[in-house]
Design a protein around this motif. Sequence first.
Motif, short mmCIF file in Angstrom:
data_model
loop_
_atom_site.label_atom_id
_atom_site.label_comp_id
_atom_site.label_asym_id
_atom_site.label_seq_id
_atom_site.Cartn_x
_atom_site.Cartn_y
_atom_site.Cartn_z
N ARG A 179 -7.31 4.92 -3.22
CA ARG A 179 -6.53 5.59 -2.16
C ARG A 179 -7.29 6.76 -1.55
N SER A 183 -8.42 6.86 2.40
CA SER A 183 -7.55 7.68 3.26
C SER A 183 -7.91 9.16 3.32
N GLN A 199 -5.37 -0.20 3.64
CA GLN A 199 -4.16 0.19 2.91
C GLN A 199 -4.11 -0.58 1.59
N SER A 201 -2.66 -1.77 -1.97
CA SER A 201 -1.34 -2.01 -2.55
C SER A 201 -1.34 -1.84 -4.07
#
Length: 375
Positions: A179, A183, A199, A201
Amino acid sequence: MNDQPNDRFDELMRRSLAEEADRIEPADALPEIQARARSQRRPATRRPWVLTVGAAAIGTAAAIGAFTVLDDNARTAGDDQLAGSPGTTTSATGAPSSAMPTTAPAVPTPAPSAATRPPTSSAKTAPSVKGTPETMRSAAVPVYWLGEKVGTTTAEPTVRLYRTWTKIVDGRPALEAVRIMTSKDSGDPDYYSAWRGAQVSSVTRADGVVTVDFKQLPQTRLDEAAATVATQQLVYTVQGAMDNPRLPVQVTQQGRPGSALFGRIDTSRPFNRAQASKVQALVWIDNLADGQVTKSPLTVTGIAAAYEATLNWRATNLKTRETLAHYVSTKDGQAYSPFAIPLKLGPGEWRIEAYLVSAVDGTDTDTDSKTVFVK
């Protein structure tokens, strides 16, 4: 059987059972229970190794707990070990590459599990990703970034992997590391991520394969050399967070493999870690953050694969242009090895650089730098 076994596990179990016994407070009915026991007591053979199922479960749980306590300052040893020695060499697609020498046995690719097989049904519902998420109480885990290589030649990729550390608290280290990679900013203007916009999951492990499932894969298109290193950015980050550099990493999108990464890289098979010298930066500073406020004297530490174990450094005051320069020796030559640069700097903003010098033309190569504010 020996009545006094000399076994650390047995000793740990005995201590655990003793601690559990010390916590028990007898109820008011204890005298009655004892009376019943005396009336029904039978002679028994002394066998100290016989445990009831409940006691064995308590002892095993205590033993596991004793061996799984994690130090808050723990770092991934496996990640460092691979940085310092050649590992399994594969291409970004997971298939062996003839351009990369194989100095260690290749990691075998397990048979695809239900999580990694292409779908055989035309149903619109995405398959679920099976596997077990790995959790950790607290740890410092590596996150890898891309950076332009100084002094590159046309035969080499122009980007390399650079490592930073981040602390994960009460979470899933691999998932959190991915993550951050997809990001967040690296904190150093020289580093970036080709995975921005992706993105993630889940990150799960099953059948000896780590599956990183994305809701959305990165949309960036790269040339083949850059795409290979960018794919390894994910592989190194996930394996480092899991402290296992030999785990194959499968990439899926909504439970299905097969989509091309960066318009180039096939994801139908799991990826293995590429040889460090093929994708990692040869020099990096890892104990300073760009823009950090520090005191003098200070010691700059990091990792370098330096020819003849010689690493050059330079510190420049960005206001007065005062420059200090010299070199230090790494622990080993021609291999990823630690270095330490002791510095005594006056107050102000300083740019600290660690770099190699080309044996061909004497130019600076493989530079990593940090800008710090000295009080």
